[in-house]
Design an enzyme around this catalytic site. Sequence first.
Site, PDB file in Angstrom:
ATOM      1  N   CYS A   1     109.183  29.811  16.642  1.00  0.00           N
ATOM      2  CA  CYS A   1     110.160  28.650  16.711  1.00  0.00           C
ATOM      3  C   CYS A   1     110.242  28.906  17.918  1.00  0.00           C
ATOM      4  O   CYS A   1     109.883  29.643  19.563  1.00  0.00           O
ATOM      5  CB  CYS A   1     111.546  30.163  16.246  1.00  0.00           C
ATOM      6  SG  CYS A   1     112.794  28.995  16.802  1.00  0.00           S
TER       7      CYS A   1
ATOM      8  N   CYS B   1     108.793  21.548  14.957  1.00  0.00           N
ATOM      9  CA  CYS B   1     110.466  22.465  14.524  1.00  0.00           C
ATOM     10  C   CYS B   1     109.467  23.416  13.715  1.00  0.00           C
ATOM     11  O   CYS B   1     108.932  23.563  12.832  1.00  0.00           O
ATOM     12  CB  CYS B   1     111.509  22.172  14.176  1.00  0.00           C
ATOM     13  SG  CYS B   1     112.849  23.067  12.980  1.00  0.00           S
TER      14      CYS B   1
END
Length: 253
Positions: free
Chosen positions: A178, A70
Site C-alpha cells: 500500500c 493505489c
Amino acid sequence: MKIAIFDSGIGGLSLLNEALKRFRGVEFIYFADNKNAPYGTKSKDEIIRLCLNCVQFLTNLSVDMIVIACNTATSAAITELRSSFSVPIIGMEPAVKLGVNAGGDILVVATPATISGNKLSDLIHKVNLESKTHLLALPKLVEFAQNMEFDSLEVLKYLKDEISKFDLSNISLLVLGCTHFNYFKDSFRAILPNKTGIIDGVNGTINQMIRRLGGVSEFGDKNSIRYISSTENLNVKKIEPYLKRLDIMREIN
C-alpha cells in the site's frame, strides 16, 4: 506529455515523488480522492464505482497516461478501467516477485481489500511463493497517514502488536503493498530485524511507465505539477511536508 497519478489519498505521492526524479518535461496531475478515502475497507463494487468516476474525470483533462498509484484500486478495478477507457492505464501491485530469491519467508502488508483480493493471491501463485508468503492487513495505517500521524507512540504500538503475530526471525523480506505505508518505513525498520529487507512497488511501477512510453523519460526541460482533490484544491504548501518525509523514507530499505 501529461501524466495523471491517481490515489485514494496521499499514498500515491510516494510514486509522484520518485517520478519527479525519473522523468523530465512532464506535466503531472496528482488526483487524490480524499472525499472517499480510505478505499481499503470498501467493497470491490464500491471501489470500482469510485475508480471509474475518478478516471473519467482524468480522461476529460486530456492526459496521455493514467497511473493508478493505489494497490487497492489496482487490485479491485484495473480490469474494468482498462476495458472502459482507451488511455493507457498503469496499475500498481505489491512487489512480491522480488521475493523469489529471498532466503526466508515474505510478509506482505496491505489494506484488507488488497489482502482478500484475487489479484494478490494470483500474483503469489504465479511466482510460486504460496508456501513462504504471509499476509497482514493494516487498515489503521492508512488513517494514520491521511491524518499526518507518522511518529506517534500509537502508530508504533499498532505496528508492533500486529507484526508480532509472526515469527520475525523467519521473515527475510517485508513487502509494502500500500503506497500509504511508505510513510512508515522508519517504524517498520525499528521493529524488524536488521536482516529483513523492506521493499515497495514504486520503482517497478515507474519502470513500467517508462516501458509503456517506449523507453523515453525526457520530454522537455522541467516537470510541472497540478494537485487536485475531490474535497478541495490542494496547494504545494500542503503537499510539501509529505514529499519531505518521503525523501527520507526512500532511503530506508
